[in-house]
Structure formats: C-alpha cells, structure tokens
Design a protein around this motif. Structure first.
Motif, PDB file in Angstrom:
ATOM      1  N   ILE A  16       0.694  -1.401  -0.248  1.00 50.41           N
ATOM      2  CA  ILE A  16       0.166   0.022  -0.374  1.00 50.41           C
ATOM      3  C   ILE A  16       0.876   1.168  -0.198  1.00 50.41           C
ATOM      4  CG2 ILE A  16      -1.537   1.724   1.662  1.00 50.41           C
ATOM      5  CD1 ILE A  16      -2.998  -1.619   2.543  1.00 50.41           C
ATOM      6  N   ALA A  17       2.267   1.375   0.768  1.00 51.57           N
ATOM      7  CA  ALA A  17       2.985   2.563   0.806  1.00 51.57           C
ATOM      8  C   ALA A  17       3.676   2.491  -0.356  1.00 51.57           C
ATOM      9  CB  ALA A  17       3.911   2.100   2.049  1.00 51.57           C
ATOM     10  N   ILE A  18       3.950   1.717  -0.877  1.00 49.57           N
ATOM     11  CA  ILE A  18       4.277   1.742  -2.724  1.00 49.57           C
ATOM     12  C   ILE A  18       3.983   2.315  -3.429  1.00 49.57           C
ATOM     13  CG2 ILE A  18       5.799   0.809  -3.987  1.00 49.57           C
ATOM     14  CD1 ILE A  18       7.137  -1.255  -2.545  1.00 49.57           C
ATOM     15  N   SER A  19       2.494   1.764  -3.431  1.00 49.87           N
ATOM     16  CA  SER A  19       1.810   2.173  -4.530  1.00 49.87           C
ATOM     17  C   SER A  19       0.746   3.732  -3.940  1.00 49.87           C
ATOM     18  CB  SER A  19      -0.304   1.130  -4.145  1.00 49.87           C
ATOM     19  OG  SER A  19      -0.410   1.325  -2.942  1.00 49.87           O
ATOM     20  N   ILE A  20       0.852   4.169  -2.698  1.00 51.44           N
ATOM     21  CA  ILE A  20       0.411   5.692  -2.802  1.00 51.44           C
ATOM     22  C   ILE A  20       1.859   6.493  -3.064  1.00 51.44           C
ATOM     23  CG2 ILE A  20       0.519   6.825  -0.474  1.00 51.44           C
ATOM     24  CD1 ILE A  20      -0.970   5.155   1.275  1.00 51.44           C
ATOM     25  N   THR A 302      -6.913   3.661  -8.640  1.00 53.82           N
ATOM     26  CA  THR A 302      -7.136   2.392  -9.541  1.00 53.82           C
ATOM     27  C   THR A 302      -5.994   1.361  -9.546  1.00 53.82           C
ATOM     28  OG1 THR A 302      -8.448   2.665 -10.878  1.00 53.82           O
ATOM     29  CG2 THR A 302      -6.423   0.814 -11.399  1.00 53.82           C
ATOM     30  N   ILE A 303      -4.493   1.909  -8.691  1.00 55.55           N
ATOM     31  CA  ILE A 303      -3.681   1.547  -8.179  1.00 55.55           C
ATOM     32  C   ILE A 303      -3.225   1.507  -6.579  1.00 55.55           C
ATOM     33  CG2 ILE A 303      -1.450   2.419  -7.659  1.00 55.55           C
ATOM     34  CD1 ILE A 303      -1.298   3.848 -10.667  1.00 55.55           C
ATOM     35  N   ILE A 304      -4.048   1.725  -5.571  1.00 51.74           N
ATOM     36  CA  ILE A 304      -4.623   2.406  -4.261  1.00 51.74           C
ATOM     37  C   ILE A 304      -5.145   1.015  -3.849  1.00 51.74           C
ATOM     38  CG2 ILE A 304      -5.440   3.162  -2.298  1.00 51.74           C
ATOM     39  CD1 ILE A 304      -3.810   5.840  -3.914  1.00 51.74           C
ATOM     40  N   ALA A 305      -6.318   1.129  -5.076  1.00 54.97           N
ATOM     41  CA  ALA A 305      -7.919   0.072  -4.966  1.00 54.97           C
ATOM     42  C   ALA A 305      -7.143  -1.060  -4.854  1.00 54.97           C
ATOM     43  CB  ALA A 305      -8.599   0.552  -5.761  1.00 54.97           C
ATOM     44  N   LEU A 306      -6.065  -1.504  -6.419  1.00 50.64           N
ATOM     45  CA  LEU A 306      -5.330  -2.933  -6.914  1.00 50.64           C
ATOM     46  C   LEU A 306      -4.364  -3.380  -5.378  1.00 50.64           C
ATOM     47  CD1 LEU A 306      -5.232  -2.452 -10.202  1.00 50.64           C
ATOM     48  CD2 LEU A 306      -6.762  -3.979  -8.764  1.00 50.64           C
ATOM     49  N   PHE A 310      -5.169  -6.409  -3.132  1.00 52.62           N
ATOM     50  CA  PHE A 310      -3.688  -7.540  -3.228  1.00 52.62           C
ATOM     51  C   PHE A 310      -2.265  -6.926  -1.796  1.00 52.62           C
ATOM     52  CE2 PHE A 310       1.037  -7.935  -3.881  1.00 52.62           C
ATOM     53  CZ  PHE A 310       0.921  -9.178  -4.565  1.00 52.62           C
ATOM     54  N   SER A 311      -2.898  -6.254  -1.147  1.00 54.39           N
ATOM     55  CA  SER A 311      -2.367  -6.092   0.433  1.00 54.39           C
ATOM     56  C   SER A 311      -3.421  -7.219   1.276  1.00 54.39           C
ATOM     57  CB  SER A 311      -2.481  -5.077   1.258  1.00 54.39           C
ATOM     58  OG  SER A 311      -1.986  -5.326   2.719  1.00 54.39           O
ATOM     59  N   TYR A 312      -4.831  -7.282   0.581  1.00 58.11           N
ATOM     60  CA  TYR A 312      -6.002  -8.274   1.829  1.00 58.11           C
ATOM     61  C   TYR A 312      -5.420  -9.600   1.463  1.00 58.11           C
ATOM     62  CZ  TYR A 312      -9.910 -10.335   2.441  1.00 58.11           C
ATOM     63  OH  TYR A 312     -10.994 -11.738   3.055  1.00 58.11           O
TER      64      TYR A 312
END
Length: 516
Positions: A16-20, A302-306, A310-312
C-alpha cells in the motif's frame, strides 16, 4: 530479489505504501504537465494579443497619417499664390484630395481666425457654421506649437450624424499670427468596425483612449462610455507608466479580470489596450485539465485500490500459511506440538545446552494400559482421555522455552531447557498427579483410574553424545517405570551395568511414586 518478495509477503502494508508513493509520483507529474500546459495557454494568448495590438496600431497609425497628410496638403495649398482666386470647383480639387471622401472620414474644413468655415470639402459654398467653441479650435488658437491635435469625441455641427473625433492643425500667417485651423473629422465607427474584426473571445476587450484618459472606443461597445475619462483608475495608471507593457488587472468598467497588453500609438496622443479574459485564456486548458485530472485520479484510485486488494490477499495468504504451518507442527487431537516439531526443538535446545553447558531435561510420558482403555470404553473416549492428559501437561509446563508434544499414540514428550534432574522430577510428578486427579475410570488398570508413567533424562556434561541419545535415555527410564508397576516417575542415571532392555548401560534411579 527473493528477499524483497519475502519482505513484501511479510509486510503487506509495504504494498500500500509503495502504491501511494507511485500514485503520488504520477499525480506530481500530471500536475507539472498541467502547469506547463497552463503556461503554454497563457503564452499563446499573449502572442495572439500582441499580434492583434500590433495590427490595430498599424492600421490606426496608417489612416491617421494619411489623414494628417491631407491636412498638411490643404495648408500647403493655401500658401500657394493664386489658389484663393481660382474657380471654386477647381479650388476644391486643389485643396482637398480623395482621402477626404474615404469611408468613415467626415469633412475637411478650413476656418478663419474667428472660427467661421471658409472652405468645406463637402460643400461649395461652405456651410455657415462657427467652430470657435470646439476644443480643437481653442487649442490651436492658444498655442503656436501644438502640431497635430486629436480632439475629444463630439457630434459634428455640420452633419449632426455619428460621433466623431477631429484632427486639426494651425494655420499661421506670414507674420506668425493665428489665421485659423484646418480640421478633418473621423467617425468613431471606423474604430468600432476595426475592433469588431478581431477575435478576442467572449470576454475579451479592446479600447482606444486619448493620453489624458478620455475613452474614444471600446469593445464590447457601449455608447454610454464613449467620452468618459478613466483618470485615477488602476489600469489607466499602469498605461501611463511606460510606452508599452502587459499585466493582469480588473477592468473598472465591467469588473472582469483580464490580461492586458497596451501600447502608445507612435506619434499620436493615443493609448491602445487589448485584453483577454482570464476565463477565456484558460477555457481550453480547463477542459483538458479536467479530462487529464479525471484520468489521473481514476488511475491513482485504481492503483491504490489494487494495492489494498493485493495487500488483503497477502494477509489472507499469510494467515493461511500460518494456519498451515501451525497445522503442520501441531497435533490435531491434543493441540500440542507434533513429533516432528518436538524433534526440531530438541535438536536446537541440545546444541544450545552444549554451547552454554546448561542442563537439559527430557520427559517421556506414557498413558498406562491405554489399549485396554480403548477396548473397554471405545476410541472416542480414548481420544477424550488423551485430550485431558494433554491439558494436564500444558497446565504443568508453562515456561516460554519449554516444549510439550504428542510423541505418538498415547505417548507424550516434554523438553525442559535449563532444568536439572530435581526440577524435571518436580514437573514430572506434577503432571502424574494431575492426570491421576482427573479420576477417569479405568477398570483395566491396577489403579482403577487413568494414570501415566514418566521417564526422565537429564544431560550431565558429555554423558549423552546426541539429542537422540538423551531421548533414548528418557525412553529407558520410562520402560523402567512401566516395568516397576506404572503410575510413577523414574529418572535415568548412567551406571556400569547393562540395561534389562539391552543396548545402553543403565540402572534405574530413585523412583518417585504416589501410593494409591
């Protein structure tokens, strides 16, 4: 590479941190691009305004110059000998050229020193009108070096038609005295048509004013503002500070914010300003920014949601792997460690005890006459009995480093790091007593209740070469406890005679019993 993947698996929040960070980088790039596009939109608008202002300036300057040349020609003609004595029709042709009849040009008049019309380009004989009250007459009469003078807007007396301005020059007699003026009128419709032909957008404006702030023409056109004076307004103050320039400002007339480009028309007391509404400048940019911003926002979401999804999934996978790991290391019936896990712990603790010269004790626990229990009460009751024994063991072995396991069938094992023989015997007796206290009926047992026998082995220096040898010693002690009558605890001690089971040299230790 594998380490990075393992770290991501262990720490799903990193995804999530990388996506943010990635979404923020994309957003920052988009903002930079939009800022550049906004600057480009302003530069294009500025170039357009500069071109328009230059075009209008040249057109106005050229026409004023042509008209001024006509005025000069009239003055020069009046100085020629015999012109005044010519036939009126011929004199008209000599004094007034074709420019006087051009579109939007009014009359060219010659007055005497009293302001009466002597010669009229539109009529022969001249119309009887006195112009001594006009500003263009007064200025020329009162000053000898005005040169070309451009008047304030007025309605001509001779025609009474559209609002016009006048260009005048002084007639000076040979003795230097005032001899009248030559004046030509120009209809303001010329400037109105000129301004209307320029593309400035819905909110754009264009204005021509005298140097003293008097408005001659403005687009959008409003007849009420023709002739008003803008002295004291913020924009006019900027117009007078330099020959040309540009700035963002708000119009005093309509309150619209615009970008202004202005210039003083060369050789004439005129100021031209061309302005574009800031709304018009950025209207196309706003449309594109809305589209790009929406796409970038959708992409970032979309990136953050994915990443969250993915984290989940990583968390779910990690939980599943942990559950499988626990299942792989745990006995399904009792909840204790299984044999494989116990042997791994035993090997690790064995090496640690050898390095640090710590005592290490092992207990092997066997349920007495368990086959008979199963035969009498059934396998379901047997499973319940094993679960109860496991619970007694768990409640007696509470230190973090201790390990309890189901070793196989009705046999259990306990590993006690940093525990000597006395401590191990205490815990073993506690387990034996707890099981007997359950009072589970077992008629096939000599005790008539469910009991356990426990064998203890403890390291002493180099007495045992391997963890397996320690386990075998505990097993030998358990055999001796079984052979001695069950429901007891026996410790293994090395002596120099052969064990009854063969193999190792053993002898039974002091026994601990519970008399039942």
């Amino acid at each position: 590479m594998f380490e990075r993947k393992a770290m991501v698996t262990r720490r799903p929040n990193i995804v999530i941190a990388i996506s943010i960070v990635l979404a923020s980088a994309i957003l920052a790039i988009a903002v930079w691009v939009l800022a550049q596009m906004r600057d480009d939109a302003l530069r294009r608008a500025q170039d357009s305004v500069f071109n328009v202002s230059l075009l209008v300036e040249r057109d106005v300057s050229r026409n004023l110059e042509i008209y001024d040349l006509s005025l000069r020609a009239v003055i020069d003609g009046l100085k020629q000998p015999g012109v005044l004595e010519l036939d009126p029709a011929i004199r008209q042709m000599v004094l007034f050229d074709g420019s006087a009849s051009a579109k939007d040009m009014g009359s060219i008049l010659v007055t005497d020193e009293a302001g009466n019309i002597k010669f009229d380009s539109q009529a022969t004989p001249p119309r009887r009108v006195n112009l001594s009250d006009r500003d263009y007459f007064k200025v020329q009469r009162d000053s000898t070096n005005v040169g070309l003078y451009i008047s304030h807007p007025f309605v001509p007396k001779v025609s009474g038609k559209e609002i016009s301005i006048a260009m005048s020059r002084r007639i000076t007699r040979p003795d230097g005295s005032f001899g009248g003026v030559v004046v030509g009128t120009m209809r303001l419709t010329y400037f109105r048509r000129l301004f209307a032909g320029m593309n400035l957008g819905a909110g754009g404006s264009m204005a021509l004013m005298l140097s003293d702030g008097t408005m001659l023409m403005r687009r959008p056109f409003d007849p009420k503002i023709i002739g008003i004076n803008l002295t004291g307004t913020a924009n006019y103050s900027r117009f007078t500070q330099q020959p040309s320039g540009d700035f963002f400002g708000t119009a005093a007339i309509d309150g619209v914010e615009r970008w202004y480009a202005f210039r003083h028309i060369d050789m004439y007391p005129l100021i031209l300003d061309v302005a574009l509404s800031t709304r018009d400048i950025y209207v196309e940019w706003r449309h594109r920014a809305w589209i790009i911003g929406s796409l970038i926002a959708a992409l970032d979401v979309t990136i953050i949601a994915l990443a969250v999804l993915f984290s989940y999934q990583l968390r779910y996978r990690r939980a599943a792997e942990e559950e499988l790991r626990v299942l792989a290391r745990t006995d399904g019936l009792t909840g204790l460690n299984n044999r494989r896990t116990f042997e791994e712990h035993a090997e690790d603790e064995w090496r640690r005890a050898q390095r640090n010269a710590w005592p290490l004790s092992m207990l092997l626990i066997d349920v007495d006459s368990f086959k008979g229990f199963n035969d009498l009460y059934g396998h379901s009751a047997g499973d319940d009995a094993l679960t109860a024994v496991a619970r007694c063991i768990s409640q007696s072995v509470r230190r973090p480093g201790d390990t309890a396991a189901r070793y196989g069938g009705e046999e259990f094992a306990v590993l006690l790091p940093d525990t000597d023989e006395t401590g191990a015997a205490f815990i073993a007796e506690k387990i034996r007593a707890a099981v007997q206290a359950l009072q589970l009926r077992h008629v096939a047992s000599s005790q008539h209740v469910l009991t356990v026998s426990i064998g203890i082995a403890t390291t002493r220096g180099e007495a045992f070469a391997t963890s397996r040898a320690l386990l075998n010693a505990a097993d030998d002690a358990l055999y001796e406890a079984k052979d001695a009558g069950r429901n007891r605890v026996l410790s293994y001690r090395t002596v120099t005679h052969t064990s009854p089971r063969g193999g190792a040299t053993v002898t039974p230790s002091t026994e601990t019993r519970n008399s039942v």
